[in-house]
Design an enzyme around this catalytic site. Structure first.
Site, mmCIF file in Angstrom:
data_model
loop_
_atom_site.group_PDB
_atom_site.id
_atom_site.type_symbol
_atom_site.label_atom_id
_atom_site.label_comp_id
_atom_site.label_asym_id
_atom_site.label_seq_id
_atom_site.Cartn_x
_atom_site.Cartn_y
_atom_site.Cartn_z
ATOM 1 C CE LYS A 27 -3.456 2.424 2.539
ATOM 2 N NZ LYS A 27 -4.516 2.448 3.828
ATOM 3 N NE ARG A 68 -5.808 9.656 3.307
ATOM 4 C CZ ARG A 68 -4.427 9.886 2.984
ATOM 5 N NH1 ARG A 68 -3.925 11.127 2.910
ATOM 6 N NH2 ARG A 68 -3.585 8.915 2.878
ATOM 7 C CE LYS A 83 -3.846 7.922 7.031
ATOM 8 N NZ LYS A 83 -4.856 7.171 6.699
ATOM 9 C CD GLU A 103 5.639 -4.008 3.716
ATOM 10 O OE1 GLU A 103 4.952 -4.694 4.300
ATOM 11 O OE2 GLU A 103 6.068 -2.818 4.181
ATOM 12 C CE LYS A 122 -6.078 1.991 -0.654
ATOM 13 N NZ LYS A 122 -6.305 1.737 0.964
ATOM 14 C CB SER A 124 -11.295 7.342 -3.394
ATOM 15 O OG SER A 124 -10.075 7.770 -2.983
HETATM 16 C C1 PBG Z 1 -7.044 3.524 5.484
HETATM 17 C C2 PBG Z 1 -7.520 3.361 4.286
HETATM 18 C C3 PBG Z 1 -7.503 4.101 3.170
HETATM 19 C C4 PBG Z 1 -8.072 3.483 1.828
HETATM 20 C C5 PBG Z 1 -8.443 2.368 2.230
HETATM 21 N N1 PBG Z 1 -8.361 2.161 3.668
HETATM 22 C C6 PBG Z 1 -7.031 5.575 3.022
HETATM 23 C C7 PBG Z 1 -5.556 5.643 3.588
HETATM 24 O O1 PBG Z 1 -4.561 5.221 3.797
HETATM 25 O O2 PBG Z 1 -5.551 7.100 3.964
HETATM 26 C C8 PBG Z 1 -8.152 4.244 0.652
HETATM 27 C C9 PBG Z 1 -9.328 3.808 -0.448
HETATM 28 C C10 PBG Z 1 -9.429 4.735 -1.616
HETATM 29 O O3 PBG Z 1 -8.853 5.734 -1.674
HETATM 30 O O4 PBG Z 1 -10.257 4.318 -2.338
HETATM 31 N N2 PBG Z 1 -6.853 2.678 6.247
#
Ligand code: PBG
Length: 345
Positions: free
Chosen positions: A205, A215, A235, A251, A266, A292
């Site tokens: 990720k 968010r 983050k 990972e 992701k 997203s």
């Molecule tokens: C947080 C989480 C995130 C997403 C899924 N779980 C955002 C982040 O890490 O800030 C993102 C999914 C998306 O953008 O569609 N645990």
């Protein structure tokens, strides 16, 4: 006008255009297939009684519990095997330590029980394991003096996974990127006699700008911005650097060693090389998350008439499958499932 002449001489023996002439022929030689069975539908659940649109994700809504139950059922009817649930937690339940994540009566657990009561085992329920919906600072873990604590966070996430399993979720999906969390969660689930619950690790990720609209949907944006302004961790101290590939493979190797059943990359489209390397290197169930921001870009361009949104959605999903993803989390899931079924979305 001069007549177009067919040149004399040697002609190509192999003409790759020959199999591109008809739709039926193109379908026959297609190397990658996309079907509703490859899709997972991410759903946002909130405490309110009415659905509420997510401004930066046109076509996506935060749903009441009854709404996610309905969506899960509709998804199943469309052939979508599973949903991934993301809670929008009211600010009165948010704390610095995200303790509400462990409350069996929290929104997520109530939603899981309701979906399970309505659908049994017909629809897979995937729950995120991370603290960000529950923390005032919007981080996925415990924050102390500007740092995200690793092992202390893993201890909490392991409990969160058990709470989610007890509520009835089939798959827990740690999205926090703490070191050692898959091992911690597996041990906790097994100790709680929940060896039936699978782990889908958000293994690679990346610290990505493409999570912005998510968010917004969760309301964790503002909190993260404040935290950043105060100089606390961002983050990037736990999610991966977009520059790295070898590290992604490490990972994945660690998560598999620790007991992950499935791994995820992701975001998806900007990271197809990673998806491909993971799939070819490990040969394990490999998922990709079309996040997203990837969704928002296509929807925004389509809304402006700059591209054909449906074709772009389909093309992006086929490309993700082609790179080696076995399944894809996508906000387009229901629309594309309808398109593939030949009905109007
Ligand atoms: C947080 C989480 C995130 C997403 C899924 N779980 C955002 C982040 O890490 O800030 C993102 C999914 C998306 O953008 O569609 N645990």
């Amino acid at each position: 006008m001069t007549e177009v002449q067919r040149p004399l001489g040697s002609y190509p023996t192999t003409r790759l255009r020959r199999t591109r002439q008809h739709a039926w022929l193109r379908a026959l030689v297609a190397e990658t297939r996309l079907s509703a069975a490859d899709l997972i539908w991410p759903l946002f659940v909130h405490e309110k009684d009415e659905a509420e649109p997510v401004g930066s994700m046109p076509g996506v809504e935060r749903l009441p519990i009854s709404g996610v139950v309905k969506a899960a059922t509709e998804g199943a009817a469309l052939g979508i095997p599973a949903i991934a649930l993301f809670p929008v937690i009211d600010s009165q339940h948010k704390t610095a330590d995200g303790g509400h994540a462990l409350d069996p009566e929290n929104l997520t657990c109530r939603a899981v029980r309701a979906i399970r009561a309505a659908t049994g085992d017909a629809v897979g329920i995937i729950c995120d394991v991370a603290l960000d919906p529950y923390t005032t600072h919007g981080h996925d873990g415990l924050l102390e003096q500007g740092r995200i604590l690793n092992d202390e966070t893993v201890a909490v996430l392991s409990q969160q996974a058990v709470v989610l399993a007890e509520a009835g979720c089939h798959v827990v999906a740690p999205s926090d990127m703490m070191d050692g969390r898959v091992g911690g969660i597996r041990a906790a689930l097994d100790a709680a006699d929940r060896d039936d619950v699978s782990i889908l690790a958000y293994a690679a990720k990346y610290a990505s700008a493409f999570y912005g609209p998510f968010r917004d949907a969760l309301g964790s944006h503002a909190a993260l911005d404040t935290a950043k302004a105060l100089g606390v961790a961002d983050k990037k101290t736990y999610q991966m650097d977009p520059a790295n590939t070898a590290e992604a493979l490490r990972e994945v190797a660690l998560d598999l060693d620790e007991g992950a059943d499935m791994v995820m990359v992701k975001p998806a489209l900007p990271y197809l090389d990673i998806v491909q390397r993971v799939k070819t290197t490990f040969g394990v169930p490999t998922l990709a998350y079309q996040v997203s921001g990837e969704y928002a870009m296509i929807q925004a361009a389509a809304a402006n008439g700059w591209l054909d949104g449906e074709r772009a959605a389909l093309e992006s999903l086929v490309a993700i499958r082609r790179s080696g993803a076995d399944a894809i989390l996508s906000y387009f899931a229901p629309r594309v499932a309808r398109l593939l079924a030949g009905s109007t979305p």
